[in-house]
Design a protein around this motif. Sequence first.
Motif, PDB file in Angstrom:
ATOM      1  N   TYR A  99       0.836  -1.208   0.000  1.00  0.00           N
ATOM      2  CA  TYR A  99       0.000   0.000   0.000  1.00  0.00           C
ATOM      3  C   TYR A  99       0.869   1.257   0.000  1.00  0.00           C
ATOM      4  O   TYR A  99       0.585   2.221  -0.710  1.00  0.00           O
ATOM      5  N   GLU A 100       1.940   1.254   0.766  1.00  0.00           N
ATOM      6  CA  GLU A 100       2.863   2.396   0.784  1.00  0.00           C
ATOM      7  C   GLU A 100       3.507   2.587  -0.588  1.00  0.00           C
ATOM      8  O   GLU A 100       3.638   3.720  -1.065  1.00  0.00           O
ATOM      9  N   ALA A 101       3.895   1.481  -1.239  1.00  0.00           N
ATOM     10  CA  ALA A 101       4.475   1.566  -2.580  1.00  0.00           C
ATOM     11  C   ALA A 101       3.451   2.118  -3.568  1.00  0.00           C
ATOM     12  O   ALA A 101       3.781   2.929  -4.436  1.00  0.00           O
ATOM     13  N   TYR A 102       2.201   1.693  -3.426  1.00  0.00           N
ATOM     14  CA  TYR A 102       1.106   2.183  -4.274  1.00  0.00           C
ATOM     15  C   TYR A 102       0.913   3.689  -4.077  1.00  0.00           C
ATOM     16  O   TYR A 102       0.780   4.444  -5.045  1.00  0.00           O
ATOM     17  N   ALA A 103       0.909   4.123  -2.834  1.00  0.00           N
ATOM     18  CA  ALA A 103       0.724   5.548  -2.548  1.00  0.00           C
ATOM     19  C   ALA A 103       1.862   6.373  -3.145  1.00  0.00           C
ATOM     20  O   ALA A 103       1.622   7.445  -3.717  1.00  0.00           O
ATOM     21  N   ASP A 104       3.083   5.875  -3.039  1.00  0.00           N
ATOM     22  CA  ASP A 104       4.247   6.616  -3.535  1.00  0.00           C
ATOM     23  C   ASP A 104       4.395   6.572  -5.050  1.00  0.00           C
ATOM     24  O   ASP A 104       4.647   7.592  -5.692  1.00  0.00           O
ATOM     25  N   ALA A 105       4.251   5.381  -5.630  1.00  0.00           N
ATOM     26  CA  ALA A 105       4.557   5.220  -7.048  1.00  0.00           C
ATOM     27  C   ALA A 105       3.361   5.419  -7.969  1.00  0.00           C
ATOM     28  O   ALA A 105       3.537   5.784  -9.129  1.00  0.00           O
ATOM     29  N   VAL A 106       2.154   5.194  -7.474  1.00  0.00           N
ATOM     30  CA  VAL A 106       0.974   5.279  -8.340  1.00  0.00           C
ATOM     31  C   VAL A 106       0.176   6.549  -8.073  1.00  0.00           C
ATOM     32  O   VAL A 106      -0.095   7.336  -8.987  1.00  0.00           O
ATOM     33  N   MET A 107      -0.224   6.752  -6.840  1.00  0.00           N
ATOM     34  CA  MET A 107      -1.105   7.884  -6.530  1.00  0.00           C
ATOM     35  C   MET A 107      -0.401   9.239  -6.651  1.00  0.00           C
ATOM     36  O   MET A 107      -1.067  10.244  -6.886  1.00  0.00           O
ATOM     37  N   LYS A 108       0.901   9.267  -6.545  1.00  0.00           N
ATOM     38  CA  LYS A 108       1.630  10.526  -6.709  1.00  0.00           C
ATOM     39  C   LYS A 108       2.025  10.781  -8.162  1.00  0.00           C
ATOM     40  O   LYS A 108       2.606  11.810  -8.475  1.00  0.00           O
ATOM     41  N   ASN A 109       1.683   9.830  -9.032  1.00  0.00           N
ATOM     42  CA  ASN A 109       1.985   9.969 -10.455  1.00  0.00           C
ATOM     43  C   ASN A 109       0.901  10.832 -11.101  1.00  0.00           C
ATOM     44  O   ASN A 109      -0.260  10.433 -11.152  1.00  0.00           O
ATOM     45  N   PRO A 110       1.243  11.998 -11.621  1.00  0.00           N
ATOM     46  CA  PRO A 110       0.221  12.877 -12.201  1.00  0.00           C
ATOM     47  C   PRO A 110      -0.418  12.314 -13.472  1.00  0.00           C
ATOM     48  O   PRO A 110      -1.466  12.785 -13.893  1.00  0.00           O
ATOM     49  N   PHE A 111       0.184  11.289 -14.078  1.00  0.00           N
ATOM     50  CA  PHE A 111      -0.351  10.718 -15.302  1.00  0.00           C
ATOM     51  C   PHE A 111      -1.245   9.503 -15.052  1.00  0.00           C
ATOM     52  O   PHE A 111      -1.835   8.968 -15.980  1.00  0.00           O
ATOM     53  N   HIS A 112      -1.359   9.073 -13.800  1.00  0.00           N
ATOM     54  CA  HIS A 112      -2.225   7.930 -13.485  1.00  0.00           C
ATOM     55  C   HIS A 112      -3.647   8.421 -13.242  1.00  0.00           C
ATOM     56  O   HIS A 112      -3.877   9.384 -12.516  1.00  0.00           O
ATOM     57  N   THR A 113      -4.606   7.737 -13.848  1.00  0.00           N
ATOM     58  CA  THR A 113      -6.020   8.034 -13.628  1.00  0.00           C
ATOM     59  C   THR A 113      -6.540   7.096 -12.548  1.00  0.00           C
ATOM     60  O   THR A 113      -6.453   5.873 -12.710  1.00  0.00           O
ATOM     61  N   PRO A 114      -7.045   7.641 -11.449  1.00  0.00           N
ATOM     62  CA  PRO A 114      -7.566   6.781 -10.377  1.00  0.00           C
ATOM     63  C   PRO A 114      -8.633   5.815 -10.899  1.00  0.00           C
ATOM     64  O   PRO A 114      -9.390   6.139 -11.815  1.00  0.00           O
ATOM     65  N   GLU A 115      -8.683   4.641 -10.308  1.00  0.00           N
ATOM     66  CA  GLU A 115      -9.638   3.569 -10.625  1.00  0.00           C
ATOM     67  C   GLU A 115      -9.347   2.863 -11.950  1.00  0.00           C
ATOM     68  O   GLU A 115     -10.091   1.994 -12.362  1.00  0.00           O
ATOM     69  N   MET A 116      -8.273   3.257 -12.619  1.00  0.00           N
ATOM     70  CA  MET A 116      -7.907   2.617 -13.891  1.00  0.00           C
ATOM     71  C   MET A 116      -6.743   1.658 -13.662  1.00  0.00           C
ATOM     72  O   MET A 116      -6.064   1.724 -12.635  1.00  0.00           O
ATOM     73  N   PRO A 117      -6.496   0.734 -14.618  1.00  0.00           N
ATOM     74  CA  PRO A 117      -5.389  -0.221 -14.449  1.00  0.00           C
ATOM     75  C   PRO A 117      -4.064   0.479 -14.156  1.00  0.00           C
ATOM     76  O   PRO A 117      -3.781   1.553 -14.687  1.00  0.00           O
ATOM     77  N   ILE A 118      -3.290  -0.152 -13.302  1.00  0.00           N
ATOM     78  CA  ILE A 118      -2.001   0.409 -12.883  1.00  0.00           C
ATOM     79  C   ILE A 118      -0.946  -0.007 -13.896  1.00  0.00           C
ATOM     80  O   ILE A 118      -0.677  -1.189 -14.085  1.00  0.00           O
TER      81      ILE A 118
END
Length: 134
Positions: A99-118
């Motif tokens: 979850y910490e890795a997800y928060a750092d690498a995915v949710m802080k990525n400005p190009f990631h759309t929430p709820e979409m495939p990682i």
Amino acid sequence: MAIHGLWVINKAGGLVYQRNFGDGLPHLTSNEYLVLAGTLHGIHAITSRLSPTGSSSGAQEICGETFKMTILLTATGTKFVLLTSLAEPNAGSVLQKVYEAYADAVMKNPFHTPEMPIRSEGFDTRITALIGSG
């Protein structure tokens, strides 16, 4: 003691990340994984309503004869699911690190759309460092 797989399920029940580690799990199609994730989402919703003592966050662990599913539900409704051997003692702490890795690498990525495939190389790299290759 082994970790067999990791799933990330969005708040709507869609599988947004799936990765197997080693050869412990049967090979399934993408559609079969989507169906399983949706089913687990429904089971989790049912278990959250069944608590005889009041509110519940739902199932946190589901055990089969040969494996265990450990579920971490986040405040946003995203579920992290770790498929392990029955003897795996650290599944909860591993999920917290995922979850910490997800928060750092995915949710802080400005190009990631929430709820979409990682689709994040940084997340994949951190998962490999945390769990191993798969």
